[in-house]
Design a protein around this motif. Structure first.
Motif, mmCIF file in Angstrom:
data_model
loop_
_atom_site.group_PDB
_atom_site.id
_atom_site.type_symbol
_atom_site.label_atom_id
_atom_site.label_comp_id
_atom_site.label_asym_id
_atom_site.label_seq_id
_atom_site.Cartn_x
_atom_site.Cartn_y
_atom_site.Cartn_z
ATOM 1 N N GLU A 238 52.532 45.834 46.425
ATOM 2 C CA GLU A 238 53.412 47.297 46.053
ATOM 3 C C GLU A 238 53.978 47.170 44.628
ATOM 4 O O GLU A 238 54.458 47.923 43.812
ATOM 5 N N TYR A 239 53.227 46.439 44.165
ATOM 6 C CA TYR A 239 52.792 46.650 41.976
ATOM 7 C C TYR A 239 51.733 47.670 41.843
ATOM 8 O O TYR A 239 51.996 47.858 40.293
ATOM 9 N N GLY A 240 50.301 47.919 42.905
ATOM 10 C CA GLY A 240 49.677 48.530 42.289
ATOM 11 C C GLY A 240 48.810 47.770 42.911
ATOM 12 O O GLY A 240 48.420 47.155 43.944
ATOM 13 N N TRP A 241 46.906 48.428 42.378
ATOM 14 C CA TRP A 241 45.890 48.316 43.444
ATOM 15 C C TRP A 241 45.579 46.172 42.481
ATOM 16 O O TRP A 241 45.358 46.720 41.451
ATOM 17 N N PHE A 242 45.081 44.945 43.039
ATOM 18 C CA PHE A 242 44.742 44.486 42.534
ATOM 19 C C PHE A 242 43.630 43.739 42.666
ATOM 20 O O PHE A 242 43.151 44.064 44.037
ATOM 21 N N HIS A 243 42.697 43.757 41.375
ATOM 22 C CA HIS A 243 41.334 43.982 41.305
ATOM 23 C C HIS A 243 40.431 42.679 40.654
ATOM 24 O O HIS A 243 41.159 42.210 39.108
ATOM 25 N N LEU A 244 39.885 42.170 41.234
ATOM 26 C CA LEU A 244 38.526 40.759 40.153
ATOM 27 C C LEU A 244 38.081 42.029 40.014
ATOM 28 O O LEU A 244 36.929 42.270 40.548
ATOM 29 N N TYR A 245 37.385 41.015 38.459
ATOM 30 C CA TYR A 245 36.313 41.649 37.769
ATOM 31 C C TYR A 245 35.740 40.460 37.081
ATOM 32 O O TYR A 245 36.053 39.701 36.802
ATOM 33 N N HIS A 246 34.066 40.487 36.853
ATOM 34 C CA HIS A 246 33.874 39.794 36.171
ATOM 35 C C HIS A 246 32.855 40.098 34.519
ATOM 36 O O HIS A 246 33.314 41.588 34.396
ATOM 37 N N LEU A 262 45.730 48.480 38.935
ATOM 38 C CA LEU A 262 45.681 49.702 38.680
ATOM 39 C C LEU A 262 47.041 50.387 39.799
ATOM 40 O O LEU A 262 47.362 50.182 40.871
ATOM 41 N N ASP A 263 47.026 52.192 38.879
ATOM 42 C CA ASP A 263 48.233 52.330 39.510
ATOM 43 C C ASP A 263 47.836 52.958 40.577
ATOM 44 O O ASP A 263 47.176 53.043 40.891
ATOM 45 N N ILE A 271 47.527 49.137 34.571
ATOM 46 C CA ILE A 271 49.042 49.250 34.126
ATOM 47 C C ILE A 271 48.856 48.075 33.957
ATOM 48 O O ILE A 271 49.905 47.444 32.667
ATOM 49 N N ALA A 272 48.786 46.808 34.210
ATOM 50 C CA ALA A 272 48.065 45.333 33.209
ATOM 51 C C ALA A 272 46.563 44.889 33.283
ATOM 52 O O ALA A 272 45.825 45.555 34.297
ATOM 53 N N ARG A 273 46.143 43.832 32.393
ATOM 54 C CA ARG A 273 44.808 43.281 32.156
ATOM 55 C C ARG A 273 45.144 41.502 31.975
ATOM 56 O O ARG A 273 45.716 41.584 30.592
ATOM 57 N N THR A 274 44.076 40.829 32.417
ATOM 58 C CA THR A 274 44.431 39.336 31.911
ATOM 59 C C THR A 274 43.594 39.266 30.895
ATOM 60 O O THR A 274 42.520 39.875 30.776
ATOM 61 N N LYS A 275 44.481 39.007 30.086
ATOM 62 C CA LYS A 275 43.320 38.218 28.603
ATOM 63 C C LYS A 275 42.234 37.948 28.568
ATOM 64 O O LYS A 275 41.614 37.360 27.888
ATOM 65 N N ASP A 276 42.676 36.284 29.131
ATOM 66 C CA ASP A 276 41.443 34.957 29.204
ATOM 67 C C ASP A 276 41.723 35.232 30.859
ATOM 68 O O ASP A 276 41.566 35.535 31.499
ATOM 69 N N PRO A 277 39.625 35.157 30.911
ATOM 70 C CA PRO A 277 39.282 34.252 32.135
ATOM 71 C C PRO A 277 40.445 33.535 33.077
ATOM 72 O O PRO A 277 41.530 32.690 33.020
ATOM 73 N N ILE A 278 40.452 34.537 34.494
ATOM 74 C CA ILE A 278 41.143 32.892 35.488
ATOM 75 C C ILE A 278 40.826 32.546 36.674
ATOM 76 O O ILE A 278 41.343 31.419 37.263
ATOM 77 N N PHE A 279 39.204 32.889 36.323
ATOM 78 C CA PHE A 279 38.216 31.542 36.852
ATOM 79 C C PHE A 279 36.962 31.463 36.298
ATOM 80 O O PHE A 279 36.540 32.313 35.830
#
Length: 283
Positions: A238-246, A262-263, A271-279
């Motif tokens: 509902e907030y946007g397209w959630f995408h994992l990248y490397h 992504l919108d 819309i938003a992007r993680t600053k630090d790696p999540i994995f």
């Protein structure tokens, strides 16, 4: 936000009984099949051979953790005399209607033991020929299936002059257009906004033929300093397209995972992007 490793890893290992997968299995695509009520995995596999052909295998699971191989043979392999003659690797899966769309990376020649500095005499292209042959470039191809056992290969969907992989389709059209992410290695440095290889976005009404890609995002932090690329198809929320990248870091050449949002109506907008790696790799 951090992702945690399953205590039941690895969920699939190399199979010493089959030459085509006795060295390594990795980089799978996994999708849930609503009709069969099971998780379907297409996994990249290769054997301990000089030419190191790369194949796709098939495994299924009811819980997403315990997978069972469904064949002793590859379910997709290179067309040895054709354009994808070297490998079928790094699959991604999405579903449109009753069909599953599979993108996979390939090269015209088998890559050999690319981690070693050894001769590859079978790679002998005409020097005046296309770049795809001359440099044994990666290109991304498209195939479709309904049962994960029988496939119709549709051909190349990226420019053969570029070393272009990490191609990901969004799982639905937006304003009647297919949406694609990719990572053309050549589009970086002088003349480009991005110094290192980055993620580009493109739109198409046909899925094989694409309009001009536009830069979506580039590496910004230390863990993305060498290159970035898409990892798996975006998930609609509902907030946007959630995408994992490397991202790959210059300092240790290691891969780490980040996320973007992504919108929904305009996926070219972040819309938003993680600053630090999540994995990331464990020491």
């Amino acid at each position: 936000m951090k992702l945690n490793r399953s205590e039941q890893n690895p969920i699939l290992s190399a199979n010493p009984k089959n030459e085509w997968e006795n060295m390594v299995v990795l980089n799978p695509a996994v999708i849930f099949d609503d009709q069969r009520q099971e998780f379907v995995m297409l996994y990249r596999a290769a054997g301990d051979t000089e030419k190191h052909y790369i194949y796709l295998g098939l495994a299924t699971s009811k819980d997403g953790i315990h997978f069972t191989r469904q064949s002793d043979k590859p379910i997709l392999e290179p067309d040895y005399e054709g354009a994808d003659g070297g490998c079928c690797e790094d699959p991604r899966l999405v579903k449109f209607g009753d069909w599953y769309y599979l993108t996979y990376a390939s090269r015209p020649y088998a890559p050999g033991r690319y981690w070693l500095d050894v001769p590859k005499p079978w790679i002998d292209p005409p020097q005046s020929g296309p770049a795809y042959l001359k440099y044994n470039n990666s290109a991304t191809f498209l195939a479709i299936t309904q049962d994960f056992r029988h496939y119709k290969k549709l051909g190349r969907m990226t420019d053969s002059r570029l070393d272009d992989r990490d191609v990901i389709l969004f799982p639905e059209t937006i304003d009647g257009k297919f949406v694609r992410l990719s990572r053309p290695m050549n589009w970086a440095g002088k003349g480009f906004e991005n110094e290192k290889p980055a993620i580009w976005i493109a739109y198409s009404g046909d899925v094989l033929e694409w309009g001009s890609p536009a830069l979506l995002m580039k590496g910004e932090t230390w863990w993305e300093s060498k290159k970035i690329g898409g990892s798996c198809p975006p998930i609609k929320t509902e907030y946007g397209w959630f995408h994992l990248y490397h991202g790959v870091a210059e300092k240790d050449d290691s891969y780490r995972v980040g996320a973007i949002l992504l919108d929904l109506k305009n996926p070219s907008k972040i819309i938003a992007r993680t600053k630090d790696p999540i994995f990331e790799p464990e020491a």
